[in-house]
Design a protein around this motif. Structure first.
Motif, PDB file in Angstrom:
ATOM      1  N   VAL A 155       9.210  19.193   8.219  1.00  0.00           N
ATOM      2  CA  VAL A 155       8.135  18.903   7.279  1.00  0.00           C
ATOM      3  C   VAL A 155       6.935  19.774   7.629  1.00  0.00           C
ATOM      4  O   VAL A 155       6.798  20.230   8.765  1.00  0.00           O
ATOM      5  CB  VAL A 155       7.734  17.407   7.303  1.00  0.00           C
ATOM      6  N   ASP A 156       6.065  19.985   6.640  1.00  0.00           N
ATOM      7  CA  ASP A 156       4.883  20.818   6.880  1.00  0.00           C
ATOM      8  C   ASP A 156       3.891  20.135   7.816  1.00  0.00           C
ATOM      9  O   ASP A 156       3.419  20.728   8.780  1.00  0.00           O
ATOM     10  CB  ASP A 156       4.200  21.159   5.553  1.00  0.00           C
ATOM     11  N   ASP A 157       3.552  18.903   7.507  1.00  0.00           N
ATOM     12  CA  ASP A 157       2.570  18.144   8.300  1.00  0.00           C
ATOM     13  C   ASP A 157       3.120  16.734   8.449  1.00  0.00           C
ATOM     14  O   ASP A 157       3.071  15.939   7.509  1.00  0.00           O
ATOM     15  CB  ASP A 157       1.217  18.132   7.597  1.00  0.00           C
ATOM     16  N   TYR A 158       3.672  16.423   9.619  1.00  0.00           N
ATOM     17  CA  TYR A 158       4.370  15.152   9.771  1.00  0.00           C
ATOM     18  C   TYR A 158       3.419  13.956   9.665  1.00  0.00           C
ATOM     19  O   TYR A 158       3.813  12.882   9.198  1.00  0.00           O
ATOM     20  CB  TYR A 158       5.155  15.112  11.084  1.00  0.00           C
ATOM     21  N   GLU A 159       2.160  14.090  10.074  1.00  0.00           N
ATOM     22  CA  GLU A 159       1.227  12.968   9.965  1.00  0.00           C
ATOM     23  C   GLU A 159       0.922  12.654   8.507  1.00  0.00           C
ATOM     24  O   GLU A 159       0.933  11.489   8.094  1.00  0.00           O
ATOM     25  CB  GLU A 159      -0.063  13.285  10.721  1.00  0.00           C
ATOM     26  N   SER A 160       0.653  13.681   7.710  1.00  0.00           N
ATOM     27  CA  SER A 160       0.431  13.470   6.281  1.00  0.00           C
ATOM     28  C   SER A 160       1.695  12.935   5.613  1.00  0.00           C
ATOM     29  O   SER A 160       1.621  12.079   4.719  1.00  0.00           O
ATOM     30  CB  SER A 160      -0.001  14.781   5.625  1.00  0.00           C
ATOM     31  N   PHE A 161       2.849  13.414   6.055  1.00  0.00           N
ATOM     32  CA  PHE A 161       4.120  12.950   5.505  1.00  0.00           C
ATOM     33  C   PHE A 161       4.304  11.458   5.766  1.00  0.00           C
ATOM     34  O   PHE A 161       4.753  10.713   4.881  1.00  0.00           O
ATOM     35  CB  PHE A 161       5.261  13.751   6.140  1.00  0.00           C
ATOM     36  N   VAL A 162       3.954  11.013   6.972  1.00  0.00           N
ATOM     37  CA  VAL A 162       4.063   9.592   7.299  1.00  0.00           C
ATOM     38  C   VAL A 162       3.177   8.755   6.398  1.00  0.00           C
ATOM     39  O   VAL A 162       3.593   7.717   5.858  1.00  0.00           O
ATOM     40  CB  VAL A 162       3.703   9.362   8.780  1.00  0.00           C
ATOM     41  N   HIS A 163       1.943   9.177   6.186  1.00  0.00           N
ATOM     42  CA  HIS A 163       1.010   8.412   5.375  1.00  0.00           C
ATOM     43  C   HIS A 163       1.472   8.324   3.915  1.00  0.00           C
ATOM     44  O   HIS A 163       1.480   7.241   3.319  1.00  0.00           O
ATOM     45  CB  HIS A 163      -0.380   9.044   5.453  1.00  0.00           C
ATOM     46  N   ILE A 164       1.854   9.457   3.352  1.00  0.00           N
ATOM     47  CA  ILE A 164       2.218   9.471   1.929  1.00  0.00           C
ATOM     48  C   ILE A 164       3.497   8.681   1.684  1.00  0.00           C
ATOM     49  O   ILE A 164       3.579   7.868   0.750  1.00  0.00           O
ATOM     50  CB  ILE A 164       2.366  10.926   1.444  1.00  0.00           C
ATOM     51  N   GLN A 165       4.505   8.877   2.521  1.00  0.00           N
ATOM     52  CA  GLN A 165       5.770   8.183   2.322  1.00  0.00           C
ATOM     53  C   GLN A 165       5.644   6.688   2.581  1.00  0.00           C
ATOM     54  O   GLN A 165       6.317   5.878   1.931  1.00  0.00           O
ATOM     55  CB  GLN A 165       6.849   8.787   3.236  1.00  0.00           C
ATOM     56  N   SER A 166       4.796   6.302   3.511  1.00  0.00           N
ATOM     57  CA  SER A 166       4.595   4.874   3.778  1.00  0.00           C
ATOM     58  C   SER A 166       3.957   4.190   2.580  1.00  0.00           C
ATOM     59  O   SER A 166       4.368   3.088   2.177  1.00  0.00           O
ATOM     60  CB  SER A 166       3.729   4.686   5.024  1.00  0.00           C
ATOM     61  N   GLU A 167       2.954   4.819   1.986  1.00  0.00           N
ATOM     62  CA  GLU A 167       2.321   4.227   0.808  1.00  0.00           C
ATOM     63  C   GLU A 167       3.274   4.206  -0.382  1.00  0.00           C
ATOM     64  O   GLU A 167       3.258   3.260  -1.174  1.00  0.00           O
ATOM     65  CB  GLU A 167       1.053   5.001   0.463  1.00  0.00           C
ATOM     66  N   SER A 168       4.114   5.229  -0.487  1.00  0.00           N
ATOM     67  CA  SER A 168       5.103   5.241  -1.566  1.00  0.00           C
ATOM     68  C   SER A 168       6.107   4.105  -1.397  1.00  0.00           C
ATOM     69  O   SER A 168       6.466   3.422  -2.369  1.00  0.00           O
ATOM     70  CB  SER A 168       5.821   6.592  -1.596  1.00  0.00           C
ATOM     71  N   ALA A 169       6.579   3.886  -0.164  1.00  0.00           N
ATOM     72  CA  ALA A 169       7.514   2.787   0.097  1.00  0.00           C
ATOM     73  C   ALA A 169       6.853   1.438  -0.146  1.00  0.00           C
ATOM     74  O   ALA A 169       7.493   0.496  -0.640  1.00  0.00           O
ATOM     75  CB  ALA A 169       8.031   2.878   1.525  1.00  0.00           C
ATOM     76  N   LEU A 170       5.571   1.314   0.191  1.00  0.00           N
ATOM     77  CA  LEU A 170       4.855   0.057  -0.037  1.00  0.00           C
ATOM     78  C   LEU A 170       4.751  -0.244  -1.532  1.00  0.00           C
ATOM     79  O   LEU A 170       4.937  -1.397  -1.958  1.00  0.00           O
ATOM     80  CB  LEU A 170       3.463   0.145   0.593  1.00  0.00           C
ATOM     81  N   ARG A 171       4.473   0.771  -2.330  1.00  0.00           N
ATOM     82  CA  ARG A 171       4.402   0.574  -3.785  1.00  0.00           C
ATOM     83  C   ARG A 171       5.762   0.122  -4.329  1.00  0.00           C
ATOM     84  O   ARG A 171       5.846  -0.808  -5.145  1.00  0.00           O
ATOM     85  CB  ARG A 171       3.975   1.864  -4.474  1.00  0.00           C
ATOM     86  N   ALA A 172       6.829   0.792  -3.893  1.00  0.00           N
ATOM     87  CA  ALA A 172       8.162   0.455  -4.388  1.00  0.00           C
ATOM     88  C   ALA A 172       8.554  -0.962  -3.984  1.00  0.00           C
ATOM     89  O   ALA A 172       9.154  -1.708  -4.761  1.00  0.00           O
ATOM     90  CB  ALA A 172       9.179   1.470  -3.861  1.00  0.00           C
ATOM     91  N   MET A 173       8.230  -1.346  -2.746  1.00  0.00           N
ATOM     92  CA  MET A 173       8.575  -2.687  -2.275  1.00  0.00           C
ATOM     93  C   MET A 173       7.800  -3.757  -3.033  1.00  0.00           C
ATOM     94  O   MET A 173       8.347  -4.789  -3.431  1.00  0.00           O
ATOM     95  CB  MET A 173       8.297  -2.779  -0.774  1.00  0.00           C
ATOM     96  N   ALA A 174       6.492  -3.524  -3.267  1.00  0.00           N
ATOM     97  CA  ALA A 174       5.669  -4.514  -3.941  1.00  0.00           C
ATOM     98  C   ALA A 174       6.138  -4.767  -5.373  1.00  0.00           C
ATOM     99  O   ALA A 174       6.019  -5.887  -5.884  1.00  0.00           O
ATOM    100  CB  ALA A 174       4.205  -4.072  -3.938  1.00  0.00           C
ATOM    101  N   SER A 175       6.659  -3.753  -6.023  1.00  0.00           N
ATOM    102  CA  SER A 175       7.133  -3.915  -7.401  1.00  0.00           C
ATOM    103  C   SER A 175       8.521  -4.541  -7.479  1.00  0.00           C
ATOM    104  O   SER A 175       9.010  -4.816  -8.581  1.00  0.00           O
ATOM    105  CB  SER A 175       7.142  -2.559  -8.111  1.00  0.00           C
ATOM    106  N   SER A 176       9.153  -4.790  -6.323  1.00  0.00           N
ATOM    107  CA  SER A 176      10.512  -5.350  -6.298  1.00  0.00           C
ATOM    108  C   SER A 176      10.525  -6.861  -6.092  1.00  0.00           C
ATOM    109  O   SER A 176      11.589  -7.478  -6.190  1.00  0.00           O
ATOM    110  CB  SER A 176      11.340  -4.687  -5.187  1.00  0.00           C
ATOM    111  N   TYR A 177       9.369  -7.458  -5.785  1.00  0.00           N
ATOM    112  CA  TYR A 177       9.309  -8.890  -5.514  1.00  0.00           C
ATOM    113  C   TYR A 177       8.162  -9.517  -6.313  1.00  0.00           C
ATOM    114  O   TYR A 177       7.151  -8.865  -6.571  1.00  0.00           O
ATOM    115  CB  TYR A 177       9.067  -9.159  -4.018  1.00  0.00           C
ATOM    116  N   PRO A 178       8.301 -10.790  -6.671  1.00  0.00           N
ATOM    117  CA  PRO A 178       7.175 -11.484  -7.315  1.00  0.00           C
ATOM    118  C   PRO A 178       6.118 -11.872  -6.294  1.00  0.00           C
ATOM    119  O   PRO A 178       6.393 -11.982  -5.096  1.00  0.00           O
ATOM    120  CB  PRO A 178       7.843 -12.719  -7.922  1.00  0.00           C
ATOM    121  N   TYR A 179       4.933 -12.110  -6.769  1.00  0.00           N
ATOM    122  CA  TYR A 179       3.847 -12.519  -5.866  1.00  0.00           C
ATOM    123  C   TYR A 179       4.088 -13.929  -5.339  1.00  0.00           C
ATOM    124  O   TYR A 179       3.955 -14.195  -4.148  1.00  0.00           O
ATOM    125  CB  TYR A 179       2.523 -12.454  -6.612  1.00  0.00           C
ATOM    126  N   ASP A 180       4.471 -14.856  -6.236  1.00  0.00           N
ATOM    127  CA  ASP A 180       4.729 -16.249  -5.861  1.00  0.00           C
ATOM    128  C   ASP A 180       6.188 -16.579  -6.093  1.00  0.00           C
ATOM    129  O   ASP A 180       6.862 -15.996  -6.942  1.00  0.00           O
ATOM    130  CB  ASP A 180       3.853 -17.211  -6.676  1.00  0.00           C
TER     131      ASP A 180
END
Length: 293
Positions: free
Chosen positions: A144-169
């Protein structure tokens, strides 16, 4: 590209050797620069020897580098990966090797508050804390070009995908929800992030939700809905208990033969008992001193 550990030589002996060579080079240069009494000209061989030893000492000095605890040095030669050194202290390798230091320490970061739609379509705010560590220096540098930036971007992307897969309550028994199942949600998030970061030589140690709430524009409405659900659940339980008590009272009266009631009186008794048991406030009884008929 996988990590290839290689040996490095201790740097202290080389440093001492460089100092000796540098002193000898200076002595040769100074001696050669003096005029020869016989010819009256400087000694060219001595000058050349001093310059040569100086170049050797300089190149040897460039080959020295330090590796801190929980740090690695990725070595490459003209764009070709040579290997990774993890030995701590002052080390020495080929002076033509380029060296890039990579921290192997455990690090963490907290994502910003992301606004996403959960499974039911309601907008929510969510944030997470990710604990991670580089385990393969070569992959972190070359994949990867910048592993620290890669960690941040991919983590937020995974968080978005996970949040949209479950209901809040939780709406049904056994259903996994963001608010009611933090352990399961954190485990799923960690697995999703680890899968995305595997090619960058990064290991995800822990991932957990640090902030979870409805978006401000619907927070009040969602609070009212939660309160309504709580009231309905409480009323349902109260009514179920009251019906059971009424059934028990009628059964005991009939069993013991205390009083014989026709269907109309039974209905009136049931109505009165339900009012007493299900009412929010205490009722005021009316004592009948005459005949019930």
């Amino acid at each position: 590209m996988k990590e290839n550990p290689i040996r490095s030589l201790p740097g202290i002996p080389f440093l001492l050797g460089v100092l000796v060579v540098a002193i000898l080079a200076v002595w040769l240069f100074v001696t050669g620069a003096r005029q020869d009494p016989a010819t009256g000209a400087p000694s060219v061989p001595l000058l050349l020897g001093g310059v040569l030893l100086g170049v050797v000492a300089l190149l040897s000095l460039i080959g020295l580098y330090t590796v801190q605890p929980n740090q690695s040095a990725v070595l490459s030669l003209f764009g070709k990966y040579i290997g990774t050194v993890k030995d701590n202290g002052l080390r020495w390798n080929n002076p033509f090797y380029s060296k890039r230091k990579i921290s192997l320490r455990i690090r963490n970061f907290e994502s910003g508050r992301l606004k996403v739609n959960e499974l039911d379509g309601s907008p929510i705010e969510i944030a997470a804390v990710i604990v991670w560590q580089v385990v393969d220096s070569a992959e972190a540098v070359f994949n990867v070009d910048d592993y620290e930036s890669f960690v941040h971007i991919q983590s937020e992307s995974a968080l978005r995908a996970m949040a949209s897969s479950y209901p809040y309550d939780q709406h049904e028994d056994g259903q996994i929800a963001l608010r009611s199942h933090p352990q399961e949600i954190s485990q799923h998030l960690q697995e999703q992030i680890a899968e995305r970061l595997g090619k960058a030589g990064v290991d995800v140690i822990e991932a957990r939700i640090s902030h979870l709430a409805y978006a401000p524009e619907i927070a009040q409405a969602m609070l009212q809905r939660q309160q309504a659900n709580a009231v309905i659940a409480a009323r349902t339980r109260i009514v179920a208990g009251a019906v059971g008590m009424v059934e028990m009272a009628l059964a005991e009266l009939q069993k013991n033969g205390v009083v014989q009631l026709d269907e109309e009186r039974k209905a009136q008794m049931v109505s009165n008992l339900l009012v007493v048991l299900c009412g929010e406030r205490g009722t005021q009884p009316i004592v009948n001193t005459g005949s019930i008929y």
